[in-house]
Design a protein around this motif. Structure first.
Motif, mmCIF file in Angstrom:
data_model
loop_
_atom_site.group_PDB
_atom_site.id
_atom_site.type_symbol
_atom_site.label_atom_id
_atom_site.label_comp_id
_atom_site.label_asym_id
_atom_site.label_seq_id
_atom_site.Cartn_x
_atom_site.Cartn_y
_atom_site.Cartn_z
ATOM 1 N N VAL A 1 5.365 -12.821 2.328
ATOM 2 C CA VAL A 1 5.278 -11.961 3.509
ATOM 3 C C VAL A 1 5.763 -10.568 3.136
ATOM 4 C CG1 VAL A 1 5.943 -11.646 5.918
ATOM 5 C CG2 VAL A 1 5.751 -13.963 4.966
ATOM 6 N N ARG A 2 4.850 -9.636 3.066
ATOM 7 C CA ARG A 2 5.194 -8.270 2.709
ATOM 8 C C ARG A 2 5.955 -7.607 3.844
ATOM 9 N NH1 ARG A 2 0.562 -4.235 0.260
ATOM 10 N NH2 ARG A 2 1.950 -2.667 -0.642
ATOM 11 N N ARG A 3 6.972 -6.824 3.512
ATOM 12 C CA ARG A 3 7.767 -6.134 4.525
ATOM 13 C C ARG A 3 7.388 -4.649 4.497
ATOM 14 N NH1 ARG A 3 11.156 -10.815 5.410
ATOM 15 N NH2 ARG A 3 9.974 -12.276 4.102
ATOM 16 N N LEU A 4 6.846 -4.172 5.603
ATOM 17 C CA LEU A 4 6.389 -2.798 5.731
ATOM 18 C C LEU A 4 7.139 -2.120 6.870
ATOM 19 C CD1 LEU A 4 3.666 -4.939 5.710
ATOM 20 C CD2 LEU A 4 2.660 -2.837 4.821
ATOM 21 N N LEU A 5 7.038 -0.801 6.925
ATOM 22 C CA LEU A 5 7.736 -0.087 7.987
ATOM 23 C C LEU A 5 7.006 1.217 8.300
ATOM 24 C CD1 LEU A 5 10.308 -0.340 9.733
ATOM 25 C CD2 LEU A 5 11.487 1.079 8.041
ATOM 26 N N ASN A 6 6.684 1.398 9.598
ATOM 27 C CA ASN A 6 6.172 2.678 10.065
ATOM 28 C C ASN A 6 7.331 3.659 10.193
ATOM 29 O OD1 ASN A 6 3.364 1.999 10.481
ATOM 30 N ND2 ASN A 6 3.994 0.824 12.273
ATOM 31 N N ILE A 7 7.193 4.833 9.602
ATOM 32 C CA ILE A 7 8.263 5.829 9.679
ATOM 33 C C ILE A 7 7.689 7.183 10.074
ATOM 34 C CG2 ILE A 7 9.690 4.665 7.955
ATOM 35 C CD1 ILE A 7 8.771 6.833 5.953
ATOM 36 N N GLY A 8 8.560 8.043 10.558
ATOM 37 C CA GLY A 8 8.181 9.409 10.890
ATOM 38 C C GLY A 8 9.410 10.288 10.847
#
Length: 321
Positions: free
Chosen positions: A69-76
């Motif tokens: 399970v890949r761990r991703l993150l939306n950032i800004g």
């Protein structure tokens, strides 16, 4: 999907990422999904750690390696001369903010939510390289091991008699197993169906030698695949190993005066004909695009290729298998 029409095969696996934050959905991610994609703006302290724990437990309970399970993150954020807050400051402060998300929370992919060209450029040129260096240094100090994780569903389709873990390092990344999305494109030939246990694409003579050495130590049949035309069926097998030399497809005029040409074993006759045409030469084999030159014992000193001379009308003989 029910009723879906058959179309072209995807060029790669198409993952399903979910951005869920509730425990019930996070358990679903652990059991079924390929990635978890929350948004940093909506996270509270400890949310990533708690979510990871739930996902990992659900994955293990379903017989999966949690690393599937890949761990991703939306950032800004904003690039500013001085740091004001999280992801609000110079590139160095961005690296400081993102580093613990990687080494402590396992985030491997950041998706920048911005359409501002300067922000995208700063992130790509000034943050990513520094962050990668910082992650590498932190992981080296912690002794962290990284690498490709093959899904449990793919592992279950491995065939007996093949030591998959012993595949040479130079071949491991390109190796194709029954559980891989690319398997459907290399398992069969023009007229014959096959189900090999492992396909090893090679790109040069050294890799071909390594592949052959590995294959010798395994059980089951060994086949050679070049252009994939192989009417005899000997270019594939059931449960064995296939060495794929289709990438060895170079066509080189060695000596125009004597009409000597070297043809890679993975070449197709259509391409051979096209390479010879400017010289006014022809060949005795058919030049239909789907017909491969094939594999035959090479001459000494020309591993994985054929050399030929001939009259002005015939530059190459026809090797096929």
């Amino acid at each position: 999907m029910d009723g879906a029409k058959r179309g072209p095969a995807p060029a790669h696996d198409i993952p399903i990422w979910l951005g869920a934050m509730k425990p019930r959905m996070q358990r679903l991610i652990g059991r079924k999904a390929d990635g978890w994609l929350p948004t940093y703006l909506y996270l509270q302290p400890g949310d990533l750690a708690r979510g990871n724990e739930i996902i990992d437990a659900a994955a293990a309970g379903a017989g999966r390696d949690p690393r599937e399970v890949r761990r991703l993150l939306n950032i800004g954020g904003s690039f500013l001369p001085e740091r004001r807050d999280t992801l609000q400051g110079p590139p160095s402060s961005w690296v400081h903010d993102l580093l613990p998300l990687v080494v402590e929370d396992g985030v491997s992919t950041f998706i920048l939510a911005s359409d501002d060209p300067s922000t995208i450029q700063n992130f790509a040129l000034d943050v990513i390289p520094l962050l990668r260096d910082a992650v590498e240094e932190a992981r080296a100090g912690a002794g962290t091991s990284t690498g490709r994780v093959r899904p449990a569903a793919a592992l279950a389709r491995r065939r007996s008699g093949i030591d998959y873990d012993a595949v040479p390092a130079s071949l491991a990344e390109a190796a194709i197993e029954p559980g891989d999305v690319r398997y459907a494109t290399v398992r069969n030939t023009y007229l014959r169906g096959g189900s090999p246990g492992l396909v090893l694409p090679v790109r040069d003579a050294e890799q071909a030698a390594e592949a052959l050495g590995f294959a010798r130590a395994q059980a089951g049949p060994l086949s050679l695949r070049s252009g994939g035309h192989g009417i005899s069926g000997r270019s594939t097998n059931d449960g064995g190993i296939v060495i794929d030399v289709s990438a060895l497809n170079a066509i080189e005029v060695l000596d125009e005066a004597t009409r000597r040409v070297r043809v890679g074993a993975g070449a197709r006759w259509m391409d051979v004909a096209a390479a010879l045409e400017p010289h006014g030469w022809a060949l005795t084999s058919g030049d239909y695009g789907g017909v491969g030159v094939g594999v035959s014992p090479p001459r000494e000193g020309s591993a994985g290729s054929h050399e030929s001379t001939g009259s002005r009308s015939t530059a190459c003989g026809a090797w096929s298998s």
